[in-house]
Every structure is written in C-alpha cells, then in structure tokens.
Design an enzyme around this catalytic site. Sequence first.
Site, PDB file in Angstrom:
ATOM      1  CB  CYS A   1      29.416  36.255  60.673  1.00 20.82           C
ATOM      2  SG  CYS A   1      29.173  35.783  58.933  1.00 20.82           S
TER       3      CYS A   1
ATOM      4  CE  LYS B   1      32.145  34.916  50.684  1.00 24.05           C
ATOM      5  NZ  LYS B   1      33.605  34.687  50.571  1.00 24.05           N
TER       6      LYS B   1
ATOM      7  CB  SER C   1      32.226  37.918  53.890  1.00 26.12           C
ATOM      8  OG  SER C   1      32.946  36.926  53.187  1.00 26.12           O
TER       9      SER C   1
ATOM     10  CG  HIS D   1      32.354  39.554  59.079  1.00 25.52           C
ATOM     11  ND1 HIS D   1      32.892  38.871  60.150  1.00 25.52           N
ATOM     12  CD2 HIS D   1      31.838  38.613  58.261  1.00 25.52           C
ATOM     13  CE1 HIS D   1      32.731  37.572  59.977  1.00 25.52           C
ATOM     14  NE2 HIS D   1      32.087  37.385  58.844  1.00 25.52           N
TER      15      HIS D   1
ATOM     16  CD  GLU E   1      34.263  41.221  62.580  1.00 25.59           C
ATOM     17  OE1 GLU E   1      34.397  40.082  62.095  1.00 25.59           O
ATOM     18  OE2 GLU E   1      33.157  41.784  62.669  1.00 25.59           O
TER      19      GLU E   1
ATOM     20  NE  ARG F   1      39.279  32.914  51.022  1.00 28.17           N
ATOM     21  CZ  ARG F   1      38.404  33.287  51.960  1.00 28.17           C
ATOM     22  NH1 ARG F   1      38.795  33.426  53.217  1.00 28.17           N
ATOM     23  NH2 ARG F   1      37.143  33.517  51.632  1.00 28.17           N
TER      24      ARG F   1
END
Length: 311
Positions: free
Chosen positions: A142, A163, A192, A235, A237, A249
């Site tokens: 990323c 985003k 993300s 991502h 992972e 969040r």
Amino acid sequence: MPVKVPSSLPARGILEAENVFLMEEPRALHQDIRPLRIAILNLMPTKIATETQLLRLLGNTPLQVEVTLLHMASHEARNTPAEHLLEHYASFAEVRHQAFDGLIITGAPVEQLPFEAVDYWPELTELLDWAGTNVFSSLFICWGAQAALYRYYGIPKHPLPEKKFGVFPHRLKVRHERIVQGFDDVFFAPHSRHTETRREDILAEPRLTLLAESDEAGVYIVQSTDRRQVFVTGHSEYDSGTLQGEYARDLRRGLPIGLPRNYFPDDDPAREPLVRWRGHANLLFSNWLNHCVYQEAPYDLGTLPAKGGQA
C-alpha cells in the site's frame, strides 16, 4: 516449494515454459539451508494487529523464518504501548549494519500528505537506500509500495476523488512470473486508500513490470525486472474484520466514507463480512517467501548484490 524431477522427464519442458519451479537433483543435493532473516518495517498505527496478520501469513509455509520487527525512531507511535515497541521492535539504526533475506514495509495512514511532509521520511529514505544493498528481496504494501516506487523510480502517487475502499476483483497481466504462480484468472484483494499509482506511469518505466490490476481498483502488483522488488497496492494481509473496523472508525470520526465495496453480504453492515481473499493472500506471501527469497537469496548474506532502481 520446488519439485525435483529428472532432466529427461517429458513434462519438464512444459512446466518450465510455464515458469513452474523445478529443481534438478544435483542442485537439490548441494543446497545449503538456514532460517530466512526477514525484517518487517511496521508503519501501521495498529502495530499489534498488523504484525499478527503478517506473521500469520509468513508462518503458513514449511520454511523457517526469523523475523525482526522495525519501527521508525523519528516517529512517536500513539496507538502502540511504548513497552511493546521497546520489547519487540528495533530501530533502523540498530540493524543498519546487518543484512536480511527479505524486507516487508507496510502501509501507513499518511498517504494524503506529500512524501516529504511525512515526519519520518528522511529516515525511511535512508532505510530504502540501505535495502538496495543489505536486503535480497523486498515486498512493499500500500503506502509502503507508493513510497518505494517514488524513491526508487520517481513514480508519483495521485489523489482519488473518493477513498478506494472494499474488496475488488483483479486480473493477471503476466501469468508465468513466480510471484503470481497458481493465482486464479480472477482473484480478490482488499484496498483502503485515498491515492493511486497510475498504470501509465508503471508502463513507462522499463525497469518495472505490471503483473496484476483491477478495473475498479487499478494497479495492484508491480515487480522490478530483476524480480527482487514486489509492490502491492492493496492489503491482502487484512483480517476478515479489518475493513469493518475502519468503516466504523471513520463513521465515528464523521469522515466521508461509504460502505466497503463487495464486502458485506447484500451491503448490510449488520452481517458478517464475506472473505474472498484469504487464499490469494496466502499464495502471494508463500510465493514471495519461497520463490523470491528462499530459492534465490545467497546462503552468505555478506555476498548480496545490489538491486532495484534509483530515480
């Protein structure tokens, strides 16, 4: 792991044309084996969650791995106890005299800042330059991938209108590179991020190869032509609930955020997320660890050749 086959086996030519990793018996008999030394520069604020995700993937192979966790001494971590960093992490200054088989640099929540405005950018550039001579193979994730592409090749990142958030399908552009060995024709990975790396910038750089991309999420996997640097813009992972936690969040903070794409069944955030990237994640990391590190790194790390580019 490689398959050991006789040189005269008819299938050998077909498999070699597909870049399946084969090994002749003389090489197998003379291989030296030792634990792989892997450094992880963890730039994520949720360091404990990220180190767990990465260690889970690195541990899902038969290879013995010795991990050194790194942090930036020039940055004060606000979300990780200082005691955890002191006990489990080293600074770059403490390892710069060492050599490693592999290096992983994670993403970081600083992508909307210019690279030079990031407080630890000078220290990070030193580490990236050091990796060119002290690390055999590097995997960048990323923002870590964007930072390395910028430092090594002068490739910029570009802001997105909103985003890029969710789980997106990807396609291979090159099938027979070992880092993507065994990938499905279409595979999924989470993204993300607020910025992107553009395909035209990658295609214009002869020292880089675009291996995989998404119609929705854009560039995904890029590899240097010497095959010792791998850049992943997403991502893979992430755990099943990571995007869910980021969504909650951002809602709490009043930030503009839509539902993560292709994540909640029927786009219902009350339902358990659908995980469609776990197999790809394990394959990506096992391919990197086996094909890019274990099978290629010299037994004596003191003989590492230089790698990569420099803008």
